[in-house]
Scaffold this motif. Sequence first.
Motif, PDB file in Angstrom:
ATOM      1  N   THR A 124      -2.805   3.149   5.204  1.00  0.00           N
ATOM      2  CA  THR A 124      -1.809   3.211   6.390  1.00  0.00           C
ATOM      3  C   THR A 124      -0.335   2.611   6.049  1.00  0.00           C
ATOM      4  O   THR A 124      -0.374   1.939   4.863  1.00  0.00           O
ATOM      5  N   ALA A 125       0.248   2.141   6.983  1.00  0.00           N
ATOM      6  CA  ALA A 125       1.695   1.616   6.849  1.00  0.00           C
ATOM      7  C   ALA A 125       1.540   0.344   6.302  1.00  0.00           C
ATOM      8  O   ALA A 125       2.558  -0.406   5.617  1.00  0.00           O
ATOM      9  N   SER A 126       0.262  -0.218   6.653  1.00  0.00           N
ATOM     10  CA  SER A 126       0.203  -1.785   6.316  1.00  0.00           C
ATOM     11  C   SER A 126      -0.784  -1.974   5.371  1.00  0.00           C
ATOM     12  O   SER A 126      -1.273  -3.126   5.395  1.00  0.00           O
ATOM     13  N   GLN A 127      -1.029  -0.809   4.457  1.00  0.00           N
ATOM     14  CA  GLN A 127      -2.175  -1.169   3.466  1.00  0.00           C
ATOM     15  C   GLN A 127      -1.641  -0.879   2.155  1.00  0.00           C
ATOM     16  O   GLN A 127      -0.395  -0.164   1.952  1.00  0.00           O
ATOM     17  N   TYR A 128      -2.003  -1.296   0.958  1.00  0.00           N
ATOM     18  CA  TYR A 128      -1.781  -0.809  -0.406  1.00  0.00           C
ATOM     19  C   TYR A 128      -2.872  -1.153  -1.249  1.00  0.00           C
ATOM     20  O   TYR A 128      -3.689  -2.240  -0.886  1.00  0.00           O
ATOM     21  N   ALA A 129      -2.990  -0.769  -2.185  1.00  0.00           N
ATOM     22  CA  ALA A 129      -4.100  -0.784  -2.973  1.00  0.00           C
ATOM     23  C   ALA A 129      -3.547  -0.803  -4.838  1.00  0.00           C
ATOM     24  O   ALA A 129      -2.417  -0.321  -5.068  1.00  0.00           O
ATOM     25  N   GLN A 130      -4.279  -1.262  -5.657  1.00  0.00           N
ATOM     26  CA  GLN A 130      -3.896  -1.574  -7.094  1.00  0.00           C
ATOM     27  C   GLN A 130      -5.160  -1.320  -7.770  1.00  0.00           C
ATOM     28  O   GLN A 130      -6.295  -1.611  -7.562  1.00  0.00           O
ATOM     29  N   VAL A 131      -5.012  -0.940  -9.191  1.00  0.00           N
ATOM     30  CA  VAL A 131      -5.997  -0.774 -10.300  1.00  0.00           C
ATOM     31  C   VAL A 131      -5.743  -1.943 -11.368  1.00  0.00           C
ATOM     32  O   VAL A 131      -4.304  -1.916 -11.756  1.00  0.00           O
ATOM     33  N   HIS A 132      -6.661  -2.508 -11.906  1.00  0.00           N
ATOM     34  CA  HIS A 132      -6.188  -3.755 -12.800  1.00  0.00           C
ATOM     35  C   HIS A 132      -7.112  -3.181 -14.013  1.00  0.00           C
ATOM     36  O   HIS A 132      -8.282  -2.827 -13.938  1.00  0.00           O
ATOM     37  N   LEU A 133      -6.788  -2.828 -15.054  1.00  0.00           N
ATOM     38  CA  LEU A 133      -7.418  -2.198 -16.286  1.00  0.00           C
ATOM     39  C   LEU A 133      -7.547  -3.422 -17.423  1.00  0.00           C
ATOM     40  O   LEU A 133      -6.167  -3.837 -17.864  1.00  0.00           O
ATOM     41  N   GLY A 134      -8.476  -4.040 -17.507  1.00  0.00           N
ATOM     42  CA  GLY A 134      -8.569  -5.241 -18.688  1.00  0.00           C
ATOM     43  C   GLY A 134      -9.187  -4.681 -19.978  1.00  0.00           C
ATOM     44  O   GLY A 134     -10.251  -3.770 -20.073  1.00  0.00           O
ATOM     45  N   ARG A 135      -8.519  -4.960 -21.074  1.00  0.00           N
ATOM     46  CA  ARG A 135      -8.899  -4.768 -22.515  1.00  0.00           C
ATOM     47  C   ARG A 135      -9.588  -5.846 -22.989  1.00  0.00           C
ATOM     48  O   ARG A 135      -8.892  -6.977 -23.102  1.00  0.00           O
TER      49      ARG A 135
ATOM     50  N   PHE B 160     -13.603  -1.816 -21.883  1.00  0.00           N
ATOM     51  CA  PHE B 160     -12.563  -1.909 -20.868  1.00  0.00           C
ATOM     52  C   PHE B 160     -13.262  -2.459 -19.455  1.00  0.00           C
ATOM     53  O   PHE B 160     -14.608  -1.951 -19.558  1.00  0.00           O
ATOM     54  N   ARG B 161     -12.532  -2.747 -18.584  1.00  0.00           N
ATOM     55  CA  ARG B 161     -13.109  -2.983 -17.215  1.00  0.00           C
ATOM     56  C   ARG B 161     -11.838  -2.771 -16.200  1.00  0.00           C
ATOM     57  O   ARG B 161     -10.874  -3.334 -16.485  1.00  0.00           O
ATOM     58  N   ALA B 162     -12.495  -1.931 -15.170  1.00  0.00           N
ATOM     59  CA  ALA B 162     -11.323  -1.628 -14.345  1.00  0.00           C
ATOM     60  C   ALA B 162     -11.618  -2.188 -12.912  1.00  0.00           C
ATOM     61  O   ALA B 162     -12.964  -2.183 -12.561  1.00  0.00           O
ATOM     62  N   ALA B 163     -11.054  -2.745 -11.922  1.00  0.00           N
ATOM     63  CA  ALA B 163     -11.184  -3.008 -10.716  1.00  0.00           C
ATOM     64  C   ALA B 163      -9.959  -2.656  -9.848  1.00  0.00           C
ATOM     65  O   ALA B 163      -8.668  -2.475 -10.165  1.00  0.00           O
ATOM     66  N   SER B 164     -10.309  -2.368  -8.440  1.00  0.00           N
ATOM     67  CA  SER B 164      -9.254  -1.842  -7.402  1.00  0.00           C
ATOM     68  C   SER B 164      -9.395  -3.023  -6.369  1.00  0.00           C
ATOM     69  O   SER B 164     -10.747  -3.271  -6.117  1.00  0.00           O
ATOM     70  N   PHE B 165      -8.465  -3.131  -5.813  1.00  0.00           N
ATOM     71  CA  PHE B 165      -8.349  -4.194  -4.969  1.00  0.00           C
ATOM     72  C   PHE B 165      -7.261  -3.394  -3.705  1.00  0.00           C
ATOM     73  O   PHE B 165      -6.411  -2.818  -3.873  1.00  0.00           O
ATOM     74  N   LYS B 166      -7.951  -3.428  -2.480  1.00  0.00           N
ATOM     75  CA  LYS B 166      -7.013  -2.731  -1.312  1.00  0.00           C
ATOM     76  C   LYS B 166      -6.780  -4.269  -0.503  1.00  0.00           C
ATOM     77  O   LYS B 166      -7.537  -4.845   0.137  1.00  0.00           O
ATOM     78  N   TYR B 167      -5.460  -4.277  -0.142  1.00  0.00           N
ATOM     79  CA  TYR B 167      -4.919  -5.401   0.850  1.00  0.00           C
ATOM     80  C   TYR B 167      -4.218  -4.821   2.194  1.00  0.00           C
ATOM     81  O   TYR B 167      -3.580  -3.680   2.165  1.00  0.00           O
ATOM     82  N   SER B 168      -4.188  -5.812   3.022  1.00  0.00           N
ATOM     83  CA  SER B 168      -3.366  -5.905   4.135  1.00  0.00           C
ATOM     84  C   SER B 168      -2.181  -6.105   3.926  1.00  0.00           C
ATOM     85  O   SER B 168      -1.777  -7.414   3.323  1.00  0.00           O
ATOM     86  N   SER B 169      -0.760  -5.400   4.042  1.00  0.00           N
ATOM     87  CA  SER B 169       0.576  -5.969   3.461  1.00  0.00           C
ATOM     88  C   SER B 169       1.084  -6.990   4.618  1.00  0.00           C
ATOM     89  O   SER B 169       1.906  -7.755   4.559  1.00  0.00           O
ATOM     90  N   HIS B 170       0.360  -6.968   5.747  1.00  0.00           N
ATOM     91  CA  HIS B 170       0.863  -7.875   6.813  1.00  0.00           C
ATOM     92  C   HIS B 170       0.026  -9.207   6.765  1.00  0.00           C
ATOM     93  O   HIS B 170       1.053 -10.417   6.836  1.00  0.00           O
ATOM     94  N   THR B 171      -1.081  -9.164   6.356  1.00  0.00           N
ATOM     95  CA  THR B 171      -1.718 -10.606   6.305  1.00  0.00           C
ATOM     96  C   THR B 171      -2.318 -11.006   5.153  1.00  0.00           C
ATOM     97  O   THR B 171      -2.543 -12.125   4.769  1.00  0.00           O
ATOM     98  N   GLY B 172      -2.254 -10.132   3.937  1.00  0.00           N
ATOM     99  CA  GLY B 172      -2.476 -10.350   2.729  1.00  0.00           C
ATOM    100  C   GLY B 172      -3.951 -10.522   2.564  1.00  0.00           C
ATOM    101  O   GLY B 172      -4.490 -10.798   1.442  1.00  0.00           O
ATOM    102  N   ASP B 173      -4.756 -10.165   3.369  1.00  0.00           N
ATOM    103  CA  ASP B 173      -6.298 -10.108   3.523  1.00  0.00           C
ATOM    104  C   ASP B 173      -6.756  -9.050   2.502  1.00  0.00           C
ATOM    105  O   ASP B 173      -6.265  -7.956   2.654  1.00  0.00           O
ATOM    106  N   LEU B 174      -7.869  -9.308   1.838  1.00  0.00           N
ATOM    107  CA  LEU B 174      -8.371  -8.174   0.857  1.00  0.00           C
ATOM    108  C   LEU B 174      -9.304  -7.254   1.977  1.00  0.00           C
ATOM    109  O   LEU B 174     -10.072  -8.076   2.769  1.00  0.00           O
TER     110      LEU B 174
END
Length: 158
Positions: free
Chosen positions: A81-92, A134-148
């Motif tokens: 939504t307009a107030s959400q974003y997500a990211q992938v982190h890949l660790g080696r 390798f290990r991958a993780a994805s996190f989805k956040y609220s861009s308004h509150t910063g909540d996970l």
Amino acid sequence: MIKKIIATLGISSAAVLCMAMPAAAHTQAAPDCQWGTSYGTIVTTAPVKAEADGSRVGTVEICRDSAYKYWGFVIYTSPMTASQYAQVHLGRYRDDVWESEITCDSPGGNKMVGPGQTRCWTPKFTGLSARYTFRAASFKYSSHTGDLLALGQTIEDR
């Protein structure tokens, strides 16, 4: 007359088969392990689950190409939504010791999952040596509150 009917049925059947096969293959390949306009092989996956109720909202993956280059990929079931974003982190990891980490925002990735989007991928890491995992993780956040809002993480794999 019978030869004409058989010939017509044969041509019709061949046309149906030719149309159905590529569509089915494309449908199966498209959701997973995208990197640019190509697709790789799934190494391992994990569900991304909502923090609020544990429901599955996406899938995070470790992917590999034929040159043994690895990347992280995530696909969410619904666009941000307009107030959400997500990211992938890949660790080696090298010999089970953390070495470095990249995200979709790292040079060569396609940027984080933003409003209206469902997926992102990281740049590729070399993994030719058997010493790398390798290990991958994805996190989805609220861009308004910063909540996970959601989280998913694969096991360390190769």
